[in-house]
Design a protein around this motif. Structure first.
Motif, PDB file in Angstrom:
ATOM      1  N   LEU A 162       0.830  -1.201   0.000  1.00  0.00           N
ATOM      2  CA  LEU A 162       0.000   0.000   0.000  1.00  0.00           C
ATOM      3  C   LEU A 162       0.866   1.253   0.000  1.00  0.00           C
ATOM      4  N   ASP A 163       1.944   1.240   0.791  1.00  0.00           N
ATOM      5  CA  ASP A 163       2.844   2.397   0.823  1.00  0.00           C
ATOM      6  C   ASP A 163       3.419   2.671  -0.565  1.00  0.00           C
ATOM      7  N   ASP A 164       3.793   1.620  -1.274  1.00  0.00           N
ATOM      8  CA  ASP A 164       4.361   1.774  -2.609  1.00  0.00           C
ATOM      9  C   ASP A 164       3.326   2.347  -3.570  1.00  0.00           C
ATOM     10  N   LEU A 165       2.104   1.838  -3.503  1.00  0.00           N
ATOM     11  CA  LEU A 165       1.024   2.386  -4.337  1.00  0.00           C
ATOM     12  C   LEU A 165       0.809   3.861  -4.027  1.00  0.00           C
ATOM     13  N   ASN A 166       0.802   4.217  -2.746  1.00  0.00           N
ATOM     14  CA  ASN A 166       0.570   5.617  -2.381  1.00  0.00           C
ATOM     15  C   ASN A 166       1.708   6.533  -2.821  1.00  0.00           C
ATOM     16  N   ARG A 167       2.933   6.050  -2.776  1.00  0.00           N
ATOM     17  CA  ARG A 167       4.049   6.861  -3.289  1.00  0.00           C
ATOM     18  C   ARG A 167       3.834   7.194  -4.769  1.00  0.00           C
ATOM     19  N   ARG A 168       3.364   6.207  -5.505  1.00  0.00           N
ATOM     20  CA  ARG A 168       3.127   6.411  -6.940  1.00  0.00           C
ATOM     21  C   ARG A 168       1.957   7.367  -7.169  1.00  0.00           C
ATOM     22  N   THR A 178      -6.487   4.658   1.452  1.00  0.00           N
ATOM     23  CA  THR A 178      -6.407   3.729   2.573  1.00  0.00           C
ATOM     24  C   THR A 178      -6.559   2.296   2.069  1.00  0.00           C
ATOM     25  N   ILE A 179      -6.247   1.363   2.952  1.00  0.00           N
ATOM     26  CA  ILE A 179      -6.312  -0.055   2.579  1.00  0.00           C
ATOM     27  C   ILE A 179      -7.747  -0.498   2.302  1.00  0.00           C
ATOM     28  N   GLN A 180      -8.744   0.282   2.755  1.00  0.00           N
ATOM     29  CA  GLN A 180     -10.135  -0.089   2.473  1.00  0.00           C
ATOM     30  C   GLN A 180     -10.407  -0.218   0.973  1.00  0.00           C
ATOM     31  N   ARG A 181      -9.642   0.509   0.173  1.00  0.00           N
ATOM     32  CA  ARG A 181      -9.835   0.417  -1.285  1.00  0.00           C
ATOM     33  C   ARG A 181      -9.564  -1.000  -1.804  1.00  0.00           C
ATOM     34  N   LEU A 182      -8.627  -1.705  -1.157  1.00  0.00           N
ATOM     35  CA  LEU A 182      -8.171  -2.996  -1.670  1.00  0.00           C
ATOM     36  C   LEU A 182      -8.882  -4.186  -1.035  1.00  0.00           C
ATOM     37  N   ARG A 183      -9.648  -3.968   0.008  1.00  0.00           N
ATOM     38  CA  ARG A 183     -10.545  -4.945   0.631  1.00  0.00           C
ATOM     39  C   ARG A 183      -9.864  -6.272   1.001  1.00  0.00           C
TER      40      ARG A 183
END
Length: 284
Positions: A162-168, A178-183
């Motif tokens: 998730l951190d890597d996705l958010n950096r991008r 937030t992680i809620q997006r990925l369920r």
């Protein structure tokens, strides 16, 4: 590559498929995954499942599992209370290519969902006598049972992923998510970004005995991660970001995030946030 220590950063349970989840500190593992996960599902007049893909406002329906009931809340609606031990008429419903036995939850629940979502809908509960198995192409010798999940008992992601996705996302001028997006069901600390892609098994020593989970299939992604769980407004930033780096050759280039998992050992044992375990890598 040697085994690595992991820690459960969060547990997530989604009692009603495609509605908001709950994040307990501890939860029981049963044959189909975490207890009550996707035990209920919303269907249309033909008995076919509906999700946020068609009705994004499902993201605004919040669920709470209490000792004796399931409580559903949504903006502008009175709370709906459903007894955990009560169902009404038997029925049959369709989820993806599976048609399975279920129980209708009655007219009050149907009206509640229909009113909030603006379509004629009904709520059903999975029939515990029904056996719905994951695809043996991916689970091998393991007969993995499911309720109304898309196809596997558990979904595992990592905080680093998730951190890597958010950096991008932030680098492209978008907001972090937030992680809620990925369920997911289990969120793990201790792995490298998307390190779950390469994990074979995760083992935890619980107070009741060992729990072993086998990660078997990458989770292909649809439009749901692009739906804001706070507003139910669809977007495209998350999908665009994932498409830039998460095409998975194991699924013919499908965009993936997280790994579907099955239970090797540990049914009727509890997992808890903060619990540590060991992740072993596969060599393929």
């Amino acid at each position: 590559m040697s085994d690595v220590q992991v820690r459960i950063a969060a547990l997530w349970v989604y009692p009603v498929k495609s509605c908001a989840g709950v994040a307990p500190d501890e939860w029981l593992l049963v044959e189909t995954g975490l207890e009550f996960d996707r035990a209920w599902m919303v269907v249309d007049v033909h008995g076919r499942f509906v999700t946020q893909r068609e009705l994004p406002r499902m993201a605004l329906i919040h669920t709470t599992v209490r000792a004796y009931d399931l409580v559903l809340k949504a903006p502008g609606m009175l709370a709906l209370h459903l007894a955990l031990g009560a169902v009404e008429q038997p029925t049959r419903v369709t989820i993806w290519k599976d048609t399975v036995a279920a129980y209708d939850m009655g007219d009050l629940a149907a009206q509640w969902f229909s009113d909030f979502l603006g379509h004629p809908l009904r709520l059903v509960r999975f029939d515990p006598e029904q056996q719905r198995l994951s695809n043996r192409k991916w689970t091998g010798a393991i007969e993995a049972e499911n309720t109304f999940s898309d196809g596997y008992p558990l979904l595992v992601t990592s905080t680093a992923g998730l951190d890597d996705l958010n950096r991008r996302l932030v680098a492209s001028g978008e907001s972090a998510v937030t992680i809620q997006r990925l369920r997911p069901n289990l969120v793990l600390d201790g792995l490298e970004a998307n390190g779950e892609d390469h994990v074979d098994e995760i083992a935890f020593d619980t107070a009741d005995g060992p729990v072993r989970l086998k990660l078997v299939k990458p989770c292909s992604r649809c439009a749901i991660p692009d739906i804001d769980p706070l507003s139910a407004v669809p977007g495209h930033a998350v999908g665009d970001a994932l498409a830039a780096y998460r095409a998975d050759p194991r699924l013919d280039g499908a965009i993936t995030f997280g790994m579907n998992a099955v239970i090797v050992e540990g049914i009727e044992r509890s997992l808890r946030v903060g619990q540590t375990g060991s992740a072993s890598y596969r060599f393929d």
